[in-house]
Design a protein around this motif. Sequence first.
Motif, PDB file in Angstrom:
ATOM      1  N   ASP A 119       0.846  -1.191   0.000  1.00 54.62           N
ATOM      2  CA  ASP A 119       0.000   0.000   0.000  1.00 54.62           C
ATOM      3  C   ASP A 119       0.884   1.244   0.000  1.00 54.62           C
ATOM      4  O   ASP A 119       1.990   1.249   0.560  1.00 54.62           O
ATOM      5  CB  ASP A 119      -0.892   0.038   1.247  1.00 54.62           C
ATOM      6  N   ARG A 120       0.380   2.308  -0.571  1.00 52.21           N
ATOM      7  CA  ARG A 120       1.111   3.575  -0.568  1.00 52.21           C
ATOM      8  C   ARG A 120       0.322   4.643   0.190  1.00 52.21           C
ATOM      9  O   ARG A 120      -0.898   4.678   0.118  1.00 52.21           O
ATOM     10  CB  ARG A 120       1.392   4.042  -2.001  1.00 52.21           C
ATOM     11  N   LEU A 121       1.050   5.466   0.922  1.00 49.29           N
ATOM     12  CA  LEU A 121       0.463   6.592   1.652  1.00 49.29           C
ATOM     13  C   LEU A 121       0.762   7.854   0.861  1.00 49.29           C
ATOM     14  O   LEU A 121       1.916   8.270   0.738  1.00 49.29           O
ATOM     15  CB  LEU A 121       1.048   6.693   3.062  1.00 49.29           C
ATOM     16  N   ASP A 122      -0.278   8.442   0.321  1.00 48.94           N
ATOM     17  CA  ASP A 122      -0.140   9.605  -0.551  1.00 48.94           C
ATOM     18  C   ASP A 122      -0.398  10.878   0.250  1.00 48.94           C
ATOM     19  O   ASP A 122      -1.529  11.174   0.630  1.00 48.94           O
ATOM     20  CB  ASP A 122      -1.135   9.485  -1.717  1.00 48.94           C
ATOM     21  N   PHE A 123       0.677  11.632   0.507  1.00 56.89           N
ATOM     22  CA  PHE A 123       0.585  12.910   1.212  1.00 56.89           C
ATOM     23  C   PHE A 123       0.522  14.084   0.238  1.00 56.89           C
ATOM     24  O   PHE A 123       0.640  15.236   0.652  1.00 56.89           O
ATOM     25  CB  PHE A 123       1.780  13.092   2.146  1.00 56.89           C
ATOM     26  N   GLY A 124       0.380  13.787  -1.031  1.00 54.70           N
ATOM     27  CA  GLY A 124       0.380  14.846  -2.034  1.00 54.70           C
ATOM     28  C   GLY A 124       1.756  15.007  -2.630  1.00 54.70           C
ATOM     29  O   GLY A 124       2.098  14.374  -3.637  1.00 54.70           O
ATOM     30  N   GLU A 125       2.575  15.813  -1.983  1.00 53.35           N
ATOM     31  CA  GLU A 125       3.940  16.012  -2.486  1.00 53.35           C
ATOM     32  C   GLU A 125       4.807  14.784  -2.267  1.00 53.35           C
ATOM     33  O   GLU A 125       5.707  14.496  -3.047  1.00 53.35           O
ATOM     34  CB  GLU A 125       4.576  17.228  -1.806  1.00 53.35           C
ATOM     35  N   VAL A 126       4.536  14.050  -1.196  1.00 51.70           N
ATOM     36  CA  VAL A 126       5.331  12.877  -0.830  1.00 51.70           C
ATOM     37  C   VAL A 126       4.457  11.624  -0.887  1.00 51.70           C
ATOM     38  O   VAL A 126       3.312  11.647  -0.434  1.00 51.70           O
ATOM     39  CB  VAL A 126       5.932  13.036   0.585  1.00 51.70           C
ATOM     40  N   VAL A 127       5.007  10.538  -1.442  1.00 49.02           N
ATOM     41  CA  VAL A 127       4.318   9.247  -1.445  1.00 49.02           C
ATOM     42  C   VAL A 127       5.237   8.199  -0.831  1.00 49.02           C
ATOM     43  O   VAL A 127       6.391   8.036  -1.266  1.00 49.02           O
ATOM     44  CB  VAL A 127       3.900   8.810  -2.863  1.00 49.02           C
ATOM     45  N   LEU A 128       4.750   7.495   0.193  1.00 43.86           N
ATOM     46  CA  LEU A 128       5.519   6.483   0.907  1.00 43.86           C
ATOM     47  C   LEU A 128       4.837   5.136   0.733  1.00 43.86           C
ATOM     48  O   LEU A 128       3.616   5.044   0.723  1.00 43.86           O
ATOM     49  CB  LEU A 128       5.613   6.832   2.391  1.00 43.86           C
ATOM     50  N   GLY A 174       0.473  17.499  10.496  1.00 45.78           N
ATOM     51  CA  GLY A 174      -0.872  17.938  10.183  1.00 45.78           C
ATOM     52  C   GLY A 174      -1.336  17.545   8.800  1.00 45.78           C
ATOM     53  O   GLY A 174      -2.519  17.682   8.471  1.00 45.78           O
ATOM     54  N   ALA A 175      -0.405  17.031   7.982  1.00 46.10           N
ATOM     55  CA  ALA A 175      -0.749  16.680   6.610  1.00 46.10           C
ATOM     56  C   ALA A 175      -1.664  15.463   6.569  1.00 46.10           C
ATOM     57  O   ALA A 175      -1.432  14.476   7.268  1.00 46.10           O
ATOM     58  CB  ALA A 175       0.518  16.400   5.808  1.00 46.10           C
ATOM     59  N   PRO A 176      -2.702  15.490   5.750  1.00 43.56           N
ATOM     60  CA  PRO A 176      -3.547  14.314   5.555  1.00 43.56           C
ATOM     61  C   PRO A 176      -2.923  13.386   4.520  1.00 43.56           C
ATOM     62  O   PRO A 176      -2.078  13.805   3.716  1.00 43.56           O
ATOM     63  CB  PRO A 176      -4.849  14.917   5.024  1.00 43.56           C
ATOM     64  N   CYS A 177      -3.299  12.112   4.547  1.00 41.40           N
ATOM     65  CA  CYS A 177      -2.838  11.188   3.516  1.00 41.40           C
ATOM     66  C   CYS A 177      -3.967  10.248   3.122  1.00 41.40           C
ATOM     67  O   CYS A 177      -4.849   9.944   3.926  1.00 41.40           O
ATOM     68  CB  CYS A 177      -1.607  10.404   3.964  1.00 41.40           C
ATOM     69  N   GLN A 178      -3.908   9.807   1.894  1.00 42.19           N
ATOM     70  CA  GLN A 178      -4.846   8.828   1.362  1.00 42.19           C
ATOM     71  C   GLN A 178      -4.087   7.524   1.110  1.00 42.19           C
ATOM     72  O   GLN A 178      -2.928   7.553   0.686  1.00 42.19           O
ATOM     73  CB  GLN A 178      -5.467   9.325   0.060  1.00 42.19           C
ATOM     74  N   VAL A 179      -4.732   6.396   1.377  1.00 42.67           N
ATOM     75  CA  VAL A 179      -4.113   5.100   1.106  1.00 42.67           C
ATOM     76  C   VAL A 179      -4.413   4.705  -0.338  1.00 42.67           C
ATOM     77  O   VAL A 179      -5.579   4.649  -0.748  1.00 42.67           O
ATOM     78  CB  VAL A 179      -4.641   4.024   2.072  1.00 42.67           C
TER      79      VAL A 179
END
Length: 201
Positions: A119-128, A174-179
């Motif tokens: 799975d990837r965590l998408d913070f917008g500018e950063v993806v982990l 404080g940044a949100p992330c989408q899976v």
Amino acid sequence: MPTSSPPGLSGTLLAIQTGRVRPLMVGGRKLVSAIGKTPVAGPIEVGVLGLAGDEQADLSVHGGLSKAVYALPSEHLPWWQAQRQLHGATMFEEPLAPGYLGENLSLQGLIEQELFIGDRLDFGEVVLRVTQPREPCGKFNAVMGYPLAAKDMVQSGRCGFYLAVDKPGFLQAGAPCQVLPGSRSTCVTEALQHKAWKHLR
């Protein structure tokens, strides 16, 4: 069979921590470790090998491309504080600070049972990308203050997870992330249980 995550699974980055290598006493021996992380303010640069200013003492078990960043659900901290009190490691009821277990990222809303390897965590500018569960070591026992901490991590599944950096950039608390779902074949908790035998002997 593992279930897929709920549609639109998301979380929030509550805090970011980094640490430098420093001495640590383990069983009467003086070792070095960067397990002690402290909060950092402002946007933090995230490269393919992790957060700017963060160090790892033993690259055989921490760090590198597949373990560049360590994240922990913040929901686990009260449980770990209760375990320390139960085992006499502390007499106080003060909450554990973010970074106490060595985590770089303190997340809210994303737990091991819901996240799968890949799975990837998408913070917008950063993806982990989730690569594997965190496995405990003797240094973890020393920091937690009681010898059964590693077994508690494995048996409870409250381990957190390592992340690879698919898209470098800057992160801020404080940044949100989408899976972004991967193949979703093995969740983080199951991956830890596959390795549990060596921690429960």
